[in-house]
Design a protein around this motif. Sequence first.
Motif, PDB file in Angstrom:
ATOM      1  N   PRO A 230     -29.375   4.419  17.699  1.00 49.17           N
ATOM      2  CA  PRO A 230     -28.355   5.215  16.996  1.00 49.17           C
ATOM      3  C   PRO A 230     -28.408   6.677  17.458  1.00 49.17           C
ATOM      4  O   PRO A 230     -29.483   7.212  17.753  1.00 49.17           O
ATOM      5  N   GLN A 231     -27.270   7.301  17.522  1.00 52.75           N
ATOM      6  CA  GLN A 231     -27.158   8.662  18.055  1.00 52.75           C
ATOM      7  C   GLN A 231     -28.114   9.641  17.383  1.00 52.75           C
ATOM      8  O   GLN A 231     -28.724  10.473  18.041  1.00 52.75           O
ATOM      9  N   ARG A 232     -28.285   9.533  16.090  1.00 49.86           N
ATOM     10  CA  ARG A 232     -29.149  10.480  15.371  1.00 49.86           C
ATOM     11  C   ARG A 232     -30.627  10.339  15.747  1.00 49.86           C
ATOM     12  O   ARG A 232     -31.417  11.231  15.524  1.00 49.86           O
ATOM     13  N   ASN A 233     -31.009   9.195  16.319  1.00 47.09           N
ATOM     14  CA  ASN A 233     -32.418   8.951  16.666  1.00 47.09           C
ATOM     15  C   ASN A 233     -32.709   9.109  18.159  1.00 47.09           C
ATOM     16  O   ASN A 233     -33.847   8.913  18.580  1.00 47.09           O
ATOM     17  N   LYS A 234     -31.714   9.421  18.954  1.00 50.14           N
ATOM     18  CA  LYS A 234     -31.926   9.540  20.406  1.00 50.14           C
ATOM     19  C   LYS A 234     -32.675  10.817  20.742  1.00 50.14           C
ATOM     20  O   LYS A 234     -32.515  11.841  20.093  1.00 50.14           O
ATOM     21  N   ARG A 235     -33.494  10.720  21.786  1.00 49.43           N
ATOM     22  CA  ARG A 235     -34.187  11.886  22.333  1.00 49.43           C
ATOM     23  C   ARG A 235     -33.439  12.343  23.571  1.00 49.43           C
ATOM     24  O   ARG A 235     -32.787  11.551  24.238  1.00 49.43           O
ATOM     25  N   VAL A 236     -33.569  13.585  23.886  1.00 51.99           N
ATOM     26  CA  VAL A 236     -32.974  14.100  25.110  1.00 51.99           C
ATOM     27  C   VAL A 236     -33.987  13.880  26.229  1.00 51.99           C
ATOM     28  O   VAL A 236     -34.992  14.592  26.323  1.00 51.99           O
ATOM     29  N   LEU A 237     -33.726  12.862  27.031  1.00 46.21           N
ATOM     30  CA  LEU A 237     -34.607  12.528  28.146  1.00 46.21           C
ATOM     31  C   LEU A 237     -33.774  12.468  29.416  1.00 46.21           C
ATOM     32  O   LEU A 237     -32.682  11.904  29.417  1.00 46.21           O
ATOM     33  N   THR A 238     -34.289  13.030  30.482  1.00 41.93           N
ATOM     34  CA  THR A 238     -33.568  13.036  31.743  1.00 41.93           C
ATOM     35  C   THR A 238     -34.443  12.454  32.839  1.00 41.93           C
ATOM     36  O   THR A 238     -35.664  12.325  32.690  1.00 41.93           O
ATOM     37  N   HIS A 239     -33.812  12.136  33.921  1.00 43.13           N
ATOM     38  CA  HIS A 239     -34.511  11.698  35.125  1.00 43.13           C
ATOM     39  C   HIS A 239     -35.407  12.852  35.577  1.00 43.13           C
ATOM     40  O   HIS A 239     -34.960  13.990  35.657  1.00 43.13           O
ATOM     41  N   ARG A 240     -36.673  12.585  35.817  1.00 43.87           N
ATOM     42  CA  ARG A 240     -37.616  13.644  36.195  1.00 43.87           C
ATOM     43  C   ARG A 240     -38.262  13.309  37.531  1.00 43.87           C
ATOM     44  O   ARG A 240     -38.436  12.136  37.879  1.00 43.87           O
ATOM     45  N   THR A 241     -38.631  14.324  38.258  1.00 34.46           N
ATOM     46  CA  THR A 241     -39.447  14.169  39.459  1.00 34.46           C
ATOM     47  C   THR A 241     -40.661  15.069  39.306  1.00 34.46           C
ATOM     48  O   THR A 241     -40.594  16.126  38.678  1.00 34.46           O
TER      49      THR A 241
END
Length: 190
Positions: free
Chosen positions: A130-141
């Motif tokens: 659910p949108q309220r529980n999402k974390r901001v995670l991105t592709h990392r190197t």
Amino acid sequence: MPQKNLRFGLFGARGIKGGDAVAAQLDRLAGGIATPVTSKRGWTARLNYLTRTDHARAAAKAAGLTVTDRTLKAWREGKRTPSKASLQKIERAYTAVRRQNVARHLLKRLNRDGRGTRIEIHPLNQSQVPQRNKRVLTHRTMNVRKWDRLVGAWAAGDSRELEAGWDDAIGDLGSDWGGYEYVTNVGFAA
């Protein structure tokens, strides 16, 4: 570690432990016999690999392949075929011996005389969260300079040590490291 995910997937996130993703990539880099163990060609090739030298035989025995020389001879001559349980033992022993044999070479290539190897971390799949529980995670190197613990745990088949090695490696991500305990993939080349 305060950010350890105690109930991963509670809100629908999907992924695998980072250490398991590293192990899968190391297995791909290690290569090996592509033919499945269930075919005659596959198990014959694995048996040849496991029995061609005394060192390989001892390693296969230590990995759990405990069959008599008479049985091995019958399998090779086509008089008998391995059971499903024996095929599983052959595959496990082959994987363990192959890992031990290529670990030193992979470690040298990944460490690159202290320069390390750049890895790509693909975050966990949050499409079902659910949108309220999402974390901001991105592709990392990031660059991993010390592979000794990860490759050693992979070669030994020690998943706990592999997880601990992954936690050490992602510590360089700073305060965001806890979001990358579980991932969809970790990519690197050697």
